[in-house]
Motif scaffolding. Sequence first.
Motif, PDB file in Angstrom:
ATOM      1  N   GLN A  91       0.801  -1.219   0.000  1.00 50.03           N
ATOM      2  CA  GLN A  91       0.000   0.000   0.000  1.00 50.03           C
ATOM      3  C   GLN A  91       0.834   1.270   0.000  1.00 50.03           C
ATOM      4  N   SER A  92       2.120   1.151   0.339  1.00 51.62           N
ATOM      5  CA  SER A  92       2.959   2.345   0.449  1.00 51.62           C
ATOM      6  C   SER A  92       4.407   1.956   0.193  1.00 51.62           C
ATOM      7  N   GLU A  93       5.260   2.959   0.133  1.00 54.33           N
ATOM      8  CA  GLU A  93       6.676   2.708  -0.084  1.00 54.33           C
ATOM      9  C   GLU A  93       7.273   1.951   1.101  1.00 54.33           C
ATOM     10  N   GLY A  94       8.334   1.230   0.813  1.00 53.58           N
ATOM     11  CA  GLY A  94       9.015   0.493   1.881  1.00 53.58           C
ATOM     12  C   GLY A  94       9.966  -0.520   1.305  1.00 53.58           C
ATOM     13  N   PHE A 133       0.163  -4.519   3.428  1.00 57.05           N
ATOM     14  CA  PHE A 133       1.559  -4.392   3.844  1.00 57.05           C
ATOM     15  C   PHE A 133       2.173  -3.205   3.126  1.00 57.05           C
ATOM     16  N   SER A 134       3.325  -2.783   3.591  1.00 60.47           N
ATOM     17  CA  SER A 134       4.061  -1.714   2.932  1.00 60.47           C
ATOM     18  C   SER A 134       5.212  -2.309   2.126  1.00 60.47           C
ATOM     19  N   GLY A 135       5.779  -1.494   1.248  1.00 60.48           N
ATOM     20  CA  GLY A 135       6.904  -1.969   0.455  1.00 60.48           C
ATOM     21  C   GLY A 135       6.483  -2.975  -0.598  1.00 60.48           C
ATOM     22  N   ARG A 138       1.589 -13.884   6.865  1.00 57.27           N
ATOM     23  CA  ARG A 138       1.743 -13.195   8.140  1.00 57.27           C
ATOM     24  C   ARG A 138       3.147 -12.645   8.329  1.00 57.27           C
ATOM     25  N   ILE A 139       4.168 -13.321   7.807  1.00 59.24           N
ATOM     26  CA  ILE A 139       5.530 -12.795   7.962  1.00 59.24           C
ATOM     27  C   ILE A 139       5.662 -11.474   7.212  1.00 59.24           C
ATOM     28  N   VAL A 140       4.976 -11.371   6.075  1.00 63.18           N
ATOM     29  CA  VAL A 140       4.991 -10.113   5.323  1.00 63.18           C
ATOM     30  C   VAL A 140       4.259  -9.023   6.101  1.00 63.18           C
ATOM     31  N   GLU A 141       3.053  -9.326   6.568  1.00 63.47           N
ATOM     32  CA  GLU A 141       2.255  -8.328   7.265  1.00 63.47           C
ATOM     33  C   GLU A 141       2.886  -7.918   8.593  1.00 63.47           C
ATOM     34  N   ARG A 142       3.643  -8.830   9.220  1.00 66.99           N
ATOM     35  CA  ARG A 142       4.296  -8.496  10.477  1.00 66.99           C
ATOM     36  C   ARG A 142       5.589  -7.720  10.231  1.00 66.99           C
ATOM     37  N   ALA A 143       6.380  -8.140   9.266  1.00 69.12           N
ATOM     38  CA  ALA A 143       7.670  -7.498   9.009  1.00 69.12           C
ATOM     39  C   ALA A 143       7.514  -6.138   8.344  1.00 69.12           C
ATOM     40  N   GLN A 144       6.463  -6.003   7.510  1.00 69.87           N
ATOM     41  CA  GLN A 144       6.250  -4.755   6.761  1.00 69.87           C
ATOM     42  C   GLN A 144       4.785  -4.337   6.854  1.00 69.87           C
ATOM     43  N   PRO A 145       4.336  -3.928   8.031  1.00 73.60           N
ATOM     44  CA  PRO A 145       2.914  -3.591   8.207  1.00 73.60           C
ATOM     45  C   PRO A 145       2.499  -2.412   7.332  1.00 73.60           C
ATOM     46  N   ALA A 146       1.242  -2.420   6.932  1.00 73.01           N
ATOM     47  CA  ALA A 146       0.703  -1.316   6.142  1.00 73.01           C
ATOM     48  C   ALA A 146       0.871  -0.020   6.936  1.00 73.01           C
ATOM     49  N   GLY A 147       1.306   1.017   6.250  1.00 74.20           N
ATOM     50  CA  GLY A 147       1.557   2.291   6.932  1.00 74.20           C
ATOM     51  C   GLY A 147       2.981   2.381   7.448  1.00 74.20           C
ATOM     52  N   GLY A 148       3.726   1.256   7.348  1.00 73.84           N
ATOM     53  CA  GLY A 148       5.140   1.266   7.714  1.00 73.84           C
ATOM     54  C   GLY A 148       5.404   1.363   9.192  1.00 73.84           C
TER      55      GLY A 148
END
Length: 389
Positions: A66-69, A124-126, A378-388
């Motif tokens: 959803q955003s840069e990262g 997630f971000s990034g 979940r590893i993606v959503e935990r390591a790079q949460p939306a909104g950074g």
Amino acid sequence: MPVVNRINAFAEDMTAWRRHLHTIPELDLECHETAAFVAERLREFGADEIHEGIATTGLVAIINGQSEGPTIGLRADMDALPIHEATGKDYASTRIGKMHACGHDGHTTMLLGAARYLAETRNFSGRVALIFQPAEEASGGAGIMVEEGIMERFDIAQVYGIHNMPGLEKGAFFTTPGPFMAAVDEFHVHITGKGGHGAMPHDTRDPVVAACGIATAIQTIVSRNHLATQDLVVSVTQIHTGSADNIIPETAYINGTVRTFDREVQAMVIRRMQQIVDGQAASYDVSAELVYEVGYPATVNDPAKTDTAIAAAGEVVGEARVHGDCGPEMGAEDFSFMLEKRPGAYLFLGAGEGAGLHHAEYDFNDEIAPIGASFFARIVERAQPAGGK
């Protein structure tokens, strides 16, 4: 949080993908049909980029958040083994002498399941880099993909992988910080003597007794040349020589494997093995050549990333079913090449009872596919949460 509901909703699709892949096993770098199937599914899911032809048939797909990262890498292996399948399943291999006897069809399916979910939700971000890799079993496809620059090309900051494991509790995760799987090397000793009549050994230079002497002496590397607290395996696994009971042969061949975690221990083994081969050859008046082939390095989990992986796994299956300090084991895995380049973690996912890996009756347990896919998500959503955050 249990297995992701959305992933559970397409569990039947995942089973169908996996069983199709099971019918078309491909070896080493030649995973053309498998890669084409993967690419077709990724296009259907709406992956933002698909880069094919890496390490011959490997591919990397990008899904934007959803955003840069930063970019997080998730890896699955795709290749099969040269084994004649004996499962009797209606989706058994259609390729004689080839089968998915290690569950790479399941690993590919789990990553496809995560890809479908991540492309739909993008919570997630990034970016996520989905790495589908050939040749884990033979040519070290992970190393080839790293050499071809995937970490730099896709700006991957961390990387994760999982492997199914029959015999361990179904749906439980197992990992450890630091060294997790061993480096694997192989050695070959080619001995040349002088053949002759078995009744006249004084006229020969017997390579058979030299081979026995070398094989026995090699075992002292473990018992007498390293600290007992360090992990080391040296196994002679093949000796080939001779053709009849009354002929002393001209040559003999020895082959085996070495498993280490420490590079200094590995260097010591190479040095001592060369000394043993040279010394034993001189003592038996034969010539002997040692060919020592350094293979996959040790798989070493980054402690901080292992903690992240343990937390993500706990959200999927519950903390009680995540064993985060199970200790190292002496098997090897070419994911190690990726962990040498970027921090990350590797985990085992228990598959329950059934035939072991590399067995002709092995079959991936489709019930664990949604669990593996949920872990990747979940590893993606935990390591790079939306909104950074």
